[in-house]
Motif scaffolding. Sequence first.
Motif, PDB file in Angstrom:
ATOM      1  N   ARG A 142       0.824  -1.211   0.000  1.00 16.42           N
ATOM      2  CA  ARG A 142       0.000   0.000   0.000  1.00 16.42           C
ATOM      3  C   ARG A 142       0.854   1.254   0.000  1.00 16.42           C
ATOM      4  O   ARG A 142       0.397   2.326  -0.428  1.00 16.42           O
ATOM      5  N   PHE A 143       2.080   1.138   0.491  1.00 13.73           N
ATOM      6  CA  PHE A 143       2.951   2.307   0.656  1.00 13.73           C
ATOM      7  C   PHE A 143       3.543   2.716  -0.691  1.00 13.73           C
ATOM      8  O   PHE A 143       3.569   1.939  -1.646  1.00 13.73           O
ATOM      9  N   HIS A 144       4.026   3.966  -0.757  1.00 15.36           N
ATOM     10  CA  HIS A 144       4.636   4.477  -1.988  1.00 15.36           C
ATOM     11  C   HIS A 144       6.045   4.988  -1.650  1.00 15.36           C
ATOM     12  O   HIS A 144       6.200   5.939  -0.890  1.00 15.36           O
ATOM     13  N   LEU A 145       7.031   4.323  -2.198  1.00 13.99           N
ATOM     14  CA  LEU A 145       8.423   4.722  -2.023  1.00 13.99           C
ATOM     15  C   LEU A 145       8.608   6.190  -2.407  1.00 13.99           C
ATOM     16  O   LEU A 145       8.086   6.650  -3.416  1.00 13.99           O
ATOM     17  N   HIS A 146       9.363   6.930  -1.610  1.00 15.53           N
ATOM     18  CA  HIS A 146       9.728   8.290  -1.982  1.00 15.53           C
ATOM     19  C   HIS A 146      10.970   8.704  -1.205  1.00 15.53           C
ATOM     20  O   HIS A 146      11.345   8.070  -0.209  1.00 15.53           O
ATOM     21  N   ILE A 147      11.625   9.732  -1.689  1.00 20.62           N
ATOM     22  CA  ILE A 147      12.857  10.233  -1.081  1.00 20.62           C
ATOM     23  C   ILE A 147      12.681  11.717  -0.798  1.00 20.62           C
ATOM     24  O   ILE A 147      12.133  12.450  -1.627  1.00 20.62           O
ATOM     25  N   GLU A 148      13.114  12.147   0.359  1.00 19.24           N
ATOM     26  CA  GLU A 148      13.062  13.566   0.705  1.00 19.24           C
ATOM     27  C   GLU A 148      14.471  14.071   0.976  1.00 19.24           C
ATOM     28  O   GLU A 148      15.265  13.392   1.647  1.00 19.24           O
ATOM     29  N   ILE A 149      14.782  15.243   0.436  1.00 16.88           N
ATOM     30  CA  ILE A 149      16.039  15.914   0.757  1.00 16.88           C
ATOM     31  C   ILE A 149      15.702  17.223   1.457  1.00 16.88           C
ATOM     32  O   ILE A 149      15.049  18.103   0.871  1.00 16.88           O
ATOM     33  N   LEU A 150      16.102  17.330   2.699  1.00 12.28           N
ATOM     34  CA  LEU A 150      15.890  18.541   3.475  1.00 12.28           C
ATOM     35  C   LEU A 150      17.160  19.370   3.390  1.00 12.28           C
ATOM     36  O   LEU A 150      18.121  19.138   4.130  1.00 12.28           O
ATOM     37  N   ALA A 151      17.189  20.315   2.465  1.00 12.87           N
ATOM     38  CA  ALA A 151      18.336  21.205   2.304  1.00 12.87           C
ATOM     39  C   ALA A 151      18.170  22.355   3.290  1.00 12.87           C
ATOM     40  O   ALA A 151      17.181  23.091   3.237  1.00 12.87           O
ATOM     41  N   VAL A 152      19.108  22.502   4.204  1.00 12.17           N
ATOM     42  CA  VAL A 152      18.888  23.424   5.324  1.00 12.17           C
ATOM     43  C   VAL A 152      19.393  24.836   5.068  1.00 12.17           C
ATOM     44  O   VAL A 152      19.159  25.727   5.877  1.00 12.17           O
ATOM     45  N   GLY A 153      20.062  25.081   3.943  1.00 13.84           N
ATOM     46  CA  GLY A 153      20.443  26.455   3.615  1.00 13.84           C
ATOM     47  C   GLY A 153      19.223  27.230   3.140  1.00 13.84           C
ATOM     48  O   GLY A 153      18.393  26.713   2.399  1.00 13.84           O
ATOM     49  N   ARG A 154      19.101  28.494   3.560  1.00  8.68           N
ATOM     50  CA  ARG A 154      17.968  29.304   3.108  1.00  8.68           C
ATOM     51  C   ARG A 154      18.411  30.546   2.345  1.00  8.68           C
ATOM     52  O   ARG A 154      17.631  31.131   1.587  1.00  8.68           O
ATOM     53  N   ALA A 155      19.678  30.952   2.538  1.00 10.15           N
ATOM     54  CA  ALA A 155      20.258  32.103   1.846  1.00 10.15           C
ATOM     55  C   ALA A 155      21.764  32.022   2.064  1.00 10.15           C
ATOM     56  O   ALA A 155      22.229  31.277   2.940  1.00 10.15           O
ATOM     57  N   PRO A 156      22.573  32.755   1.293  1.00 15.85           N
ATOM     58  CA  PRO A 156      24.020  32.697   1.502  1.00 15.85           C
ATOM     59  C   PRO A 156      24.406  32.986   2.953  1.00 15.85           C
ATOM     60  O   PRO A 156      24.031  34.014   3.515  1.00 15.85           O
ATOM     61  N   GLY A 157      25.110  32.039   3.567  1.00 14.82           N
ATOM     62  CA  GLY A 157      25.560  32.204   4.946  1.00 14.82           C
ATOM     63  C   GLY A 157      24.481  32.024   5.990  1.00 14.82           C
ATOM     64  O   GLY A 157      24.728  32.250   7.183  1.00 14.82           O
ATOM     65  N   LYS A 158      23.277  31.580   5.597  1.00 18.46           N
ATOM     66  CA  LYS A 158      22.171  31.439   6.541  1.00 18.46           C
ATOM     67  C   LYS A 158      21.567  30.046   6.434  1.00 18.46           C
ATOM     68  O   LYS A 158      21.339  29.540   5.332  1.00 18.46           O
ATOM     69  N   LEU A 159      21.303  29.444   7.583  1.00 16.76           N
ATOM     70  CA  LEU A 159      20.671  28.139   7.636  1.00 16.76           C
ATOM     71  C   LEU A 159      19.253  28.274   8.156  1.00 16.76           C
ATOM     72  O   LEU A 159      18.919  29.210   8.890  1.00 16.76           O
ATOM     73  N   LYS A 160      18.402  27.333   7.770  1.00 12.52           N
ATOM     74  CA  LYS A 160      17.053  27.254   8.309  1.00 12.52           C
ATOM     75  C   LYS A 160      17.108  26.389   9.564  1.00 12.52           C
ATOM     76  O   LYS A 160      17.318  25.170   9.492  1.00 12.52           O
ATOM     77  N   TYR A 161      17.002  27.021  10.708  1.00 15.26           N
ATOM     78  CA  TYR A 161      17.018  26.283  11.964  1.00 15.26           C
ATOM     79  C   TYR A 161      15.589  25.920  12.367  1.00 15.26           C
ATOM     80  O   TYR A 161      14.664  26.727  12.209  1.00 15.26           O
ATOM     81  N   ALA A 162      15.425  24.703  12.887  1.00 16.80           N
ATOM     82  CA  ALA A 162      14.137  24.312  13.441  1.00 16.80           C
ATOM     83  C   ALA A 162      13.999  24.998  14.796  1.00 16.80           C
ATOM     84  O   ALA A 162      14.708  24.681  15.738  1.00 16.80           O
ATOM     85  N   ALA A 163      13.109  25.973  14.861  1.00 12.92           N
ATOM     86  CA  ALA A 163      12.978  26.802  16.058  1.00 12.92           C
ATOM     87  C   ALA A 163      11.882  26.256  16.974  1.00 12.92           C
ATOM     88  O   ALA A 163      11.359  25.165  16.770  1.00 12.92           O
ATOM     89  N   SER A 164      11.519  27.059  17.963  1.00 13.50           N
ATOM     90  CA  SER A 164      10.647  26.576  19.034  1.00 13.50           C
ATOM     91  C   SER A 164       9.347  25.979  18.534  1.00 13.50           C
ATOM     92  O   SER A 164       8.972  24.872  18.907  1.00 13.50           O
ATOM     93  N   SER A 165       8.606  26.701  17.709  1.00 13.65           N
ATOM     94  CA  SER A 165       7.304  26.194  17.279  1.00 13.65           C
ATOM     95  C   SER A 165       7.454  24.897  16.486  1.00 13.65           C
ATOM     96  O   SER A 165       6.544  24.059  16.469  1.00 13.65           O
ATOM     97  N   GLU A 166       8.629  24.734  15.849  1.00 13.67           N
ATOM     98  CA  GLU A 166       8.846  23.559  15.010  1.00 13.67           C
ATOM     99  C   GLU A 166       9.303  22.361  15.828  1.00 13.67           C
ATOM    100  O   GLU A 166       8.751  21.262  15.704  1.00 13.67           O
TER     101      GLU A 166
END
Length: 306
Positions: free
Chosen positions: A251-275
């Motif tokens: 029943r399941f469907h194979l898939h791949i996820e890539i979580l690229a954590v850069g959001r801008a030059p020199g900046k990362l997307k941090y998982a913050a409090s609400s996340e």
Amino acid sequence: MQEDSNALVWNPILRHYVVNAPHRMHRREGTDQCPFCADVLEGRVGPDTQAWLHPNDFPPFRPPVGEAYVVIYHRDHDRTFTRLTLPEVGAVIRLWRELYRDLSQRYAAVMIFENSGTGIGQTQLHPHGQAYGVSVLPPLLERELETVRLELEAGRGCPFCRVRAELEHGPYEILANQSWQVFLPPYVRYPYETHFYPRRHISDLAATSDHELDDLAALLLQIIRAYNALDHGRMAPMPYMLGVHQLADERFHLHIEILAVGRAPGKLKYAASSEMLWSLWTNDSSPIQKAEELREAIARVAHDSK
């Protein structure tokens, strides 16, 4: 080391397991001695071997709870993923398939993943990924399977197949070939997060053909090279987490996820409090715009390689 009987600890509030592995606090970090190069230098792999499995030296669990391996991508310590050739990436993915076929006979879940970049905690720079066989389903896979079950019971069919069809040829589709499609869906958590869907409804890597794996290798190379070409290279090397979502359930469907954590030059997307505290994610970007940026980066890489 004897198996800790409490390696899996049940959280009665969230109703899922967490892994308790205090011995991993002392794993190898900040050393000049590469344990994966040692496999080559000490003859544990043959002279023609380019990709192989290395048992995790600090496994978070042991049988029957689980098994842990490191998937070595190349014998060259400095060969990053983006510098691998298409056949070399294909060899890695075939190793994923072999490992899945083996571990899925003994464990409920096989988690194949990669942490790339010091920005997300990579401590060994030799090109590699990891794999865990685990006797319980991790919460995210459990929730995905529950969604599949509910959608099938409601007569709506596979939700992954439906999403794939809805996003096809639209502004959220990044790249596609005969066997796979890559999307940056409107509900991503990270600005440049990408999802890879096989066109065929298959549940795991064991069901893939060699041709499908070759097509997957081509798209993985294009996407990760494009990450490094974003903003004319000012975000390179892009730190990311890659995960193969699969289950031995038709029943399941194979898939791949890539979580690229850069959001801008020199900046990362941090998982913050609400996340991190409530799993309420905020994406401070337009998915359609980021999808377009990735398509432009892919085109730029293709042009520069000519």
